[in-house]
Write a protein that holds these residues in place. Structure first.
Motif, PDB file in Angstrom:
ATOM      1  N   SER A   1       0.829  -1.200   0.000  1.00 37.36           N
ATOM      2  CA  SER A   1       0.000   0.000   0.000  1.00 37.36           C
ATOM      3  C   SER A   1       0.867   1.254   0.000  1.00 37.36           C
ATOM      4  O   SER A   1       0.602   2.217  -0.739  1.00 37.36           O
ATOM      5  CB  SER A   1      -0.917   0.003   1.230  1.00 37.36           C
ATOM      6  N   LEU A   2       1.930   1.219   0.828  1.00 35.70           N
ATOM      7  CA  LEU A   2       2.836   2.366   0.864  1.00 35.70           C
ATOM      8  C   LEU A   2       3.520   2.552  -0.477  1.00 35.70           C
ATOM      9  O   LEU A   2       3.663   3.685  -0.961  1.00 35.70           O
ATOM     10  CB  LEU A   2       3.874   2.170   1.972  1.00 35.70           C
ATOM     11  N   GLN A   3       3.941   1.451  -1.079  1.00 41.64           N
ATOM     12  CA  GLN A   3       4.586   1.552  -2.385  1.00 41.64           C
ATOM     13  C   GLN A   3       3.623   2.120  -3.418  1.00 41.64           C
ATOM     14  O   GLN A   3       4.006   2.955  -4.248  1.00 41.64           O
ATOM     15  CB  GLN A   3       5.074   0.178  -2.836  1.00 41.64           C
ATOM     16  N   TRP A   4       2.366   1.684  -3.359  1.00 50.78           N
ATOM     17  CA  TRP A   4       1.356   2.187  -4.290  1.00 50.78           C
ATOM     18  C   TRP A   4       1.136   3.680  -4.075  1.00 50.78           C
ATOM     19  O   TRP A   4       1.054   4.460  -5.033  1.00 50.78           O
ATOM     20  CB  TRP A   4       0.078   1.393  -4.087  1.00 50.78           C
ATOM     21  N   GLN A   5       1.051   4.099  -2.791  1.00 46.13           N
ATOM     22  CA  GLN A   5       0.849   5.507  -2.508  1.00 46.13           C
ATOM     23  C   GLN A   5       2.058   6.332  -2.934  1.00 46.13           C
ATOM     24  O   GLN A   5       1.903   7.431  -3.486  1.00 46.13           O
ATOM     25  CB  GLN A   5       0.574   5.701  -1.009  1.00 46.13           C
ATOM     26  N   VAL A   6       3.271   5.809  -2.664  1.00 44.54           N
ATOM     27  CA  VAL A   6       4.472   6.534  -3.067  1.00 44.54           C
ATOM     28  C   VAL A   6       4.542   6.630  -4.590  1.00 44.54           C
ATOM     29  O   VAL A   6       4.945   7.661  -5.149  1.00 44.54           O
ATOM     30  CB  VAL A   6       5.727   5.844  -2.499  1.00 44.54           C
ATOM     31  N   LYS A   7       4.135   5.560  -5.268  1.00 42.95           N
ATOM     32  CA  LYS A   7       4.113   5.599  -6.731  1.00 42.95           C
ATOM     33  C   LYS A   7       3.176   6.689  -7.228  1.00 42.95           C
ATOM     34  O   LYS A   7       3.524   7.468  -8.145  1.00 42.95           O
ATOM     35  CB  LYS A   7       3.669   4.235  -7.274  1.00 42.95           C
ATOM     36  N   ASN A   8       1.989   6.763  -6.615  1.00 41.54           N
ATOM     37  CA  ASN A   8       1.049   7.820  -6.995  1.00 41.54           C
ATOM     38  C   ASN A   8       1.621   9.200  -6.681  1.00 41.54           C
ATOM     39  O   ASN A   8       1.445  10.155  -7.446  1.00 41.54           O
ATOM     40  CB  ASN A   8      -0.281   7.631  -6.268  1.00 41.54           C
ATOM     41  N   LEU A   9       2.312   9.289  -5.512  1.00 40.85           N
ATOM     42  CA  LEU A   9       2.911  10.565  -5.141  1.00 40.85           C
ATOM     43  C   LEU A   9       4.001  10.964  -6.130  1.00 40.85           C
ATOM     44  O   LEU A   9       4.090  12.133  -6.535  1.00 40.85           O
ATOM     45  CB  LEU A   9       3.488  10.478  -3.723  1.00 40.85           C
ATOM     46  N   VAL A  10       4.831   9.985  -6.533  1.00 37.47           N
ATOM     47  CA  VAL A  10       5.879  10.273  -7.515  1.00 37.47           C
ATOM     48  C   VAL A  10       5.258  10.730  -8.835  1.00 37.47           C
ATOM     49  O   VAL A  10       5.733  11.677  -9.472  1.00 37.47           O
ATOM     50  CB  VAL A  10       6.766   9.036  -7.724  1.00 37.47           C
ATOM     51  N   GLU A  11       4.174  10.057  -9.228  1.00 38.64           N
ATOM     52  CA  GLU A  11       3.499  10.463 -10.463  1.00 38.64           C
ATOM     53  C   GLU A  11       2.902  11.855 -10.331  1.00 38.64           C
ATOM     54  O   GLU A  11       2.965  12.674 -11.260  1.00 38.64           O
ATOM     55  CB  GLU A  11       2.406   9.456 -10.819  1.00 38.64           C
ATOM     56  N   ALA A  12       2.315  12.134  -9.134  1.00 42.33           N
ATOM     57  CA  ALA A  12       1.722  13.454  -8.932  1.00 42.33           C
ATOM     58  C   ALA A  12       2.797  14.532  -8.939  1.00 42.33           C
ATOM     59  O   ALA A  12       2.626  15.598  -9.547  1.00 42.33           O
ATOM     60  CB  ALA A  12       0.947  13.489  -7.605  1.00 42.33           C
ATOM     61  N   ILE A  13       3.916  14.272  -8.253  1.00 45.77           N
ATOM     62  CA  ILE A  13       5.004  15.249  -8.229  1.00 45.77           C
ATOM     63  C   ILE A  13       5.623  15.376  -9.613  1.00 45.77           C
ATOM     64  O   ILE A  13       6.051  16.462 -10.024  1.00 45.77           O
ATOM     65  CB  ILE A  13       6.059  14.844  -7.184  1.00 45.77           C
TER      66      ILE A  13
END
Length: 514
Positions: free
Chosen positions: A498-510
Motif C-alpha cells: 500500500s505504501l509503495q502504491w501511494q508513493v508511486k502515486n505521489l511520484v506520479e503526482a510530483i
C-alpha cells in the motif's frame, strides 16, 4: 452530465485547516488525491484513483459552472469558485475550489485542484446563485472565470470585472479625452483654437496612455504571465523588472515563490523516489520473509504434530510402566507370601525330621527290649528244661514269649528300615525345601528390585511425559507465535504494498510538476 446518487442533502463539515488536493490528467481522470481528500469524500483510494473527477460531482451543481471551469482551464488560466461536492454516502460538503492547469512547454499535461473550507456566508450566497442558475437556465446569471456575470443589461455592468488593465487605461483615457474635448468646445469660441487645443489634448492623452501602459499595463502583464508560469509550472525561469515599487517587489516575490516551489518539488520528488526504492526493497524483503515465515510455520506445525504423537506415546508408555509397576508390586507381594509359606514348610519339614529321628530312637528301644525279651525267653527255656516235667508249661510260655520277641524284633527291624528310608527322604525333601526357600527368597529379592526399577522407570517416564508435554506446549506457543508473526508479516507486506502504491502515486503526482 453524470448524475451521482443517492443524495441525502446532509452537509458534512470538515476541519477548516484541511486542504483537499488532487491532480488529474487532461481527460479529468484522477491521478493523485491526498489523504484529506479521501477522508472528506468518503472514498477509498482504489475507488477513486483512475476515475473521472465527476465521481464527486453533486447533482445540485449547475452544468454552466463546470463549463466555465473547463473553458477557463483550457485557456491556461486558474479558476476559483465555491463547489458543492457529493460524498460516497450521499452527503455533501462545500469547498472553495482553486483549479489550475499544469503546463509544460506550453502543452497542458493535466490539472490540479486545491480546496479549502469556505465561510458560511459564502456557502449561503453560492446556494442561492446555483439555485437561480439551475432554475432560470440561460436567462439566469452566469460565471466567467469563476466570477458571477449577469445577463442582459446587467452584463454591461459586469463587463468591468473582466476588463484587462491595458483596456482599462485606454477606456479611461478615452473618457478623459471626451470630457476635455467637450470642455474645450464649451470654453473656446474660436474654431482654430479649439482644433489646436483638441490636438494638444489628444497628443497629451496618447502620450499619457502610452506612459501608463508602459508603467503599469506592461509590467502587470509580465507579472500575470510569470504568476501563471509559476502556478502552472510552465516555466522554471525567473523574470526581472528593474523596479522596486509595488509591481517590481510583487514580481520578485512571485519569482521567489517559483524558486521555492521548484526547490520543494525537486526535493520532495527526490525523497519520494528514495522512499519508493526503499519500499521496493522492503517489499522484496517482506516477500522473502513471508515465504520463510510460512515455511517455518509449516515446520513448527509438523514439529507440533510430532510432539503430540511423542507425548501420546510417552504417556502410553508411562501408563504401561505404571501398570507394570503395579503388577511387579503384586508379584513381589505374592513372592513374599510364597517365601513366608516356604519358611513354614521348611519349619514343618524340620519338625518332621526331628520326629522321625525320635521314632528311630523309639524303634531302637523296642528292638533292644525284644532282644532282652528274647534273652529272657532263652533263659526261661533253659530253666524250664532243667525243671523237667514241672517246667514244661513254663517252657511253652517261654517259647511263645520268645516267638513274640522275635516277631517284635523283626517288626522293629522293618520299622527301622522304613524309618531310615523315610528319614532319608525327609532329609532330602528338607534340603530341597531349604533350597526352594533360598530360591524363593532370591526371587522375592529380585522381584522387589524389579518393582523398584519399574517404579523408577515409571517415575522417570512420568517426568519425561510432563517435560515433553511442556515442550509440546512450548512448541504450540511457538506455532501460535509463528502464525502471529506470519500474519504480521502479511500485514507488513500489505502495508508495504500500500505504501509503495501511494508513493508511486505521489511520484506520479510530483512528476506532473517537473
Amino acid at each position: 452530465m453524470r448524475v451521482n446518487a443517492p443524495v441525502t442533502q446532509r452537509e458534512y463539515g470538515f476541519d477548516e485547516q484541511a486542504t483537499l488536493m488532487s491532480t488529474t490528467d487532461t481527460q479529468s481522470y484522477i491521478k493523485y488525491a491526498n489523504q484529506a481528500f479521501m477522508e472528506v469524500s468518503g472514498f477509498e483510494p482504489e475507488e477513486i484513483l483512475g476515475q473521472t473527477h465527476n465521481v464527486v460531482r453533486h447533482p445540485d451543481m449547475p452544468p454552466a459552472a463546470f463549463a466555465d471551469m473547463w473553458a477557463t482551464l483550457k485557456s491556461g488560466e486558474p479558476w476559483s469558485a465555491l463547489v458543492k461536492n457529493r460524498r460516497k454516502n450521499g452527503d455533501h460538503y462545500w469547498v472553495r475550489a482553486n483549479a489550475i492547469p499544469i503546463i509544460r512547454g506550453d502543452v497542458t499535461k493535466g490539472f490540479m485542484s486545491v480546496r479549502t473550507r469556505p465561510e458560511r456566508q459564502e456557502i449561503e450566497a453560492a446556494q442561492k446563485l446555483y439555485a437561480t442558475m439551475s432554475e432560470k437556465g440561460e436567462s439566469g446569471p452566469d460565471l466567467h472565470k469563476g466570477i458571477v456575470s449577469s445577463k442582459g443589461l446587467g452584463k454591461l455592468l459586469s463587463f468591468w470585472r473582466h476588463m484587462g488593465v491595458r483596456r482599462r487605461i485606454r477606456l479611461n483615457s478615452l473618457a478623459l479625452w471626451a470630457v476635455l474635448l467637450i470642455g474645450a468646445w464649451l470654453l473656446t469660441q474660436d474654431q482654430a483654437q479649439f482644433l489646436w487645443g483638441a490636438g494638444f489634448i489628444s497628443i497629451a492623452l496618447v502620450i499619457m496612455t502610452a506612459l501608463l501602459e508602459a508603467q503599469f499595463a506592461t509590467p502587470l502583464e509580465l507579472l500575470k504571465r510569470q504568476s501563471l508560469n509559476v502556478a502552472t509550472g510552465n516555466n522554471r525561469q525567473t523574470e526581472s523588472l528593474q523596479r522596486s515599487d509595488e509591481i517590481g517587489t510583487t514580481l520578485r516575490t512571485v519569482n521567489q515563490m517559483g524558486l521555492m516551489f521548484r526547490w520543494l518539488v525537486d526535493d520532495v520528488n527526490q525523497q519520494a523516489l528514495n522512499v519508493q526504492n526503499a519500499c521496493d526493497e522492503i517489499e522484496q524483503g517482506n516477500a522473502y520473509l513471508h515465504g520463510q515465515t510460512e515455511q517455518l510455520a509449516v515446520n513448527v506445525a509438523q514439529t507440533s504434530a510430532s510432539m503430540e504423537q511423542i507425548t501420546a506415546r510417552v504417556q502410553s508408555s508411562a501408563d504401561t510402566a505404571q501398570k507394570a509397576g503395579e503388577l511387579a508390586s503384586e508379584a513381589s507381594a505374592a513372592a513374599l507370601r510364597g517365601g513366608q509359606s516356604m519358611e513354614q514348610i521348611v519349619s514343618t519339614m524340620a519338625s518332621i525330621t526331628a520326629n522321625s529321628h525320635r521314632i528311630a530312637d523309639i524303634v531302637g528301644v523296642i528292638d533292644s527290649i525284644a532282644f532282652q525279651t528274647n534273652l529272657l525267653a532263652l533263659n526261661a527255656a533253659v530253666e524250664a528244661a532243667r525243671a523237667g516235667e514241672n517246667g514244661r508249661g513254663f517252657a511253652v510260655v517261654a517259647a511263645e514269649v520268645r516267638a513274640l520277641a522275635q516277631r517284635s524284633a523283626d517288626a522293629a527291624k522293618e520299622i527301622k528300615t522304613l524309618i531310615q528310608a523315610s528319614t532319608a527322604n525327609i532329609e532330602s525333601g528338607s534340603r530341597v525345601v531349604n533350597d526352594a526357600g533360598m530360591n524363593i527368597g532370591e526371587i522375592v529379592s529380585q522381584a522387589q528390585r524389579v518393582a523398584s526399577f519399574i517404579a523408577e522407570i515409571s517415575k522417570a517416564t512420568r517426568e519425561q511425559s510432563e517435560e515433553i508435554t511442556q515442550v509440546g506446549k512450548s512448541v504450540a506457543d511457538m506455532d501460535h507465535l509463528t502464525q502471529q508473526n506470519a500474519q504480521l508479516v502479511t500485514q507488513g507486506t500489505a502495508a508495504s504494498s500500500s505504501l509503495q502504491w501511494q508513493v508511486k502515486n505521489l511520484v506520479e503526482a510530483i512528476g506532473v510538476f517537473r
